[in-house]
Design an enzyme around this catalytic site. Structure first.
Site, mmCIF file in Angstrom:
data_model
loop_
_atom_site.group_PDB
_atom_site.id
_atom_site.type_symbol
_atom_site.label_atom_id
_atom_site.label_comp_id
_atom_site.label_asym_id
_atom_site.label_seq_id
_atom_site.Cartn_x
_atom_site.Cartn_y
_atom_site.Cartn_z
ATOM 1 N N HIS A 54 0.741 -1.294 -0.036
ATOM 2 C CA HIS A 54 -0.002 0.035 0.125
ATOM 3 C C HIS A 54 0.870 1.277 -0.126
ATOM 4 C CE1 HIS A 54 -3.498 -2.685 0.401
ATOM 5 N NE2 HIS A 54 -3.123 -2.935 1.623
ATOM 6 N N CYS A 95 -7.130 -6.580 3.138
ATOM 7 C CA CYS A 95 -8.401 -6.758 4.041
ATOM 8 C C CYS A 95 -9.589 -7.481 3.389
ATOM 9 C CB CYS A 95 -8.763 -5.158 4.160
ATOM 10 S SG CYS A 95 -8.859 -4.153 2.648
#
Length: 457
Positions: free
Chosen positions: A10, A42
């Protein structure tokens, strides 16, 4: 200028994109030891549970996109050493074994985190798995196909989402956690009591306040039993989800860190070495509820910090606003949002707080359907500054956690929230929005406390 980026999930992906978008003349080299970038971990539980059919959707970038923007992307390359004096890195090509060096003007450390692996006897058995990246997700799916009794160790977000995914798939699920409540970092007991009761009604075994002492395996080296401090459970597969640690061995003793190894950065994402930037799970965040530093590995923190690296790589330009650790969860029909500290955690962050708990319908009773909203507001004693909030309902109230997050970031008080302007429309809320009602309960609590103190003078 030449920038070397180590790690590209990320924070790394966001940093590279922003650097090249804002400064296309900068030379950027990316080193990633996995064979993919930008995986949304996630979404693992959704992938494992079959909600997400095509895992390609869990990637929001790829090496080709970064290369087309101008980056030199080296996949399956592992940086083994950082020489901060000579400003160069040593890199191993994991496919060929070749080792080489590359110099830099600025270094971006976005090495992320790795699951904590407790030193438990038998932890290396074949069907004890970790849950962090894409390859591990595929391994979980492959092994779970012929497994019925699955044990999850760790009751945080990833662990509890896997509990739901496997239970919905018809598996027998046991959840073990060393703490006495699930989701302990995010919710107070009033909320977790409701969730735990619901899990048990669904046939999920909760082994809370129990530590794992060991594993037993068959002749094939596959775990068949988990022994805890109070019990033992027959298992076909175990997934460890006990937390994460920052991946910062390369910079140990070279930049300032927290005791757990998380790198400390300033408001422009610079480490104590001005030529080294860091972002994401490898870093501590600026935690707005108490104005200090905290280790909170979340994708939201990573993408924001990575973007700020890119904005500030040439010179300080955009200040980091910090975080409230805002998060959301959907669990067996419950929509849950939380931000800031809880009653349980406020003292850990050096805060003296009070709270109010309110349960109310989210819209007027004359509407044909309705849902209860459980909500809590945590505020600082004396200043009445909002420092935390939690909401849970079968109705989707999770965006209100973002509203509370903004309130914390902007140092709003309970009075500010009690009387702030929110719209009214019977389909959606009351003349007083439920957040107004929550804050008004806090104001009334303070009024009563003040009146009581005056009466005893």
């Amino acid at each position: 200028m030449k920038v070397v980026v180590i790690g590209c999930t990320h924070a790394g992906t966001s940093a590279v994109k922003t650097i090249l978008n804002d400064n296309p003349e900068v030379e950027v080299s990316v080193y990633e030891r996995n064979d993919n970038i930008s995986f949304l971990s996630c979404g693992i539980a959704l992938y494992v549970g079959g909600v997400v059919k095509d895992p390609a959707g869990l990637f929001y970038s790829n090496p080709d996109e970064l290369a087309q923007m101008g980056a030199s992307v080296h996949m399956e390359h592992n940086v083994t050493e950082i020489d901060t004096e000579a400003k160069k890195v040593t890199v191993e090509n994991l496919k060929t074994g070749e080792t080489f060096e590359e110099s830099y003007d600025k270094l971006v450390n976005t090495t992320g985190s790795w699951p904590i692996v407790p030193p438990i006897k038998g932890i290396d058995y074949k069907n004890i798995l970790l849950c962090k990246n894409y390859n591990q997700a595929n391994e979980i799916i492959a092994q779970a196909k012929d497994k019925q009794n699955i044990t999850i160790v760790g009751g945080g977000y990833i662990g509890i989402e896997l509990v739901e995914a496997f239970a919905e798939s018809g598996k027998n699920v046991t959840l073990i956690d060393g703490l006495d409540r699930i989701l302990n970092k995010y919710l107070d007991k009033e909320f977790t009591d409701v969730l735990e009761s619901d899990l048990q009604k669904r046939g999920i075994t909760l082994a809370l306040n129990q530590t794992v002492n060991g594993f037993e395996a068959n002749e094939a080296g596959e775990v068949v039993k988990v022994t805890t401090s109070e019990n033992s459970f027959d298992v076909d597969m175990v997934i460890m989800c006990v937390g994460f640690r920052p991946n910062n061995e390369l910079l140990k003793d070279k930049v300032d860190m927290m005791p757990n190894g998380a790198i400390l950065v300033d408001e422009y994402m610079r480490t104590s070495n001005p030529d080294i930037y860091a972002a994401g799970d490898s870093c501590a965040v600026h935690y707005n509820p108490n104005g200090g530093s905290a280790y909170i590995p979340l994708a939201t923190n990573a993408v924001r910090m990575g973007t700020l690296v890119g904005k500030n790589i040439m010179e300080p330009a955009v200040r980091y606003r910090g975080t409230q650790s805002t998060s959301g969860l959907h669990l067996f029909g419950f929509n849950i949002g939380s931000t800031g500290v809880t009653d349980n955690s406020s003292s850990v962050f050096g805060l003296e707080t009070r709270s109010v708990m309110v349960e109310d319908n989210y819209r007027p009773e004359f509407m044909p359907t309705n849902e209860k909203v459980m909500m809590k507001l945590v505020y600082e004693v004396g200043t009445k500054r909002i420092v935390g909030g939690q909401l849970m309902s079968k109705y989707d109230v999770t965006q209100s956690a973002n509203t509370l997050s903004l309130a914390i970031q902007n140092k709003m008080t309970i009075e500010d929230l009690a009387y702030v302007d929110f719209f009214f429309q019977p389909h959606f809320d009351r003349p007083w929005n439920y957040l107004n009602i929550l804050a008004q309960a806090a104001v009334e609590q303070e009024r009563k406390l003040a009146a009581g103190e005056k009466a005893t003078v």
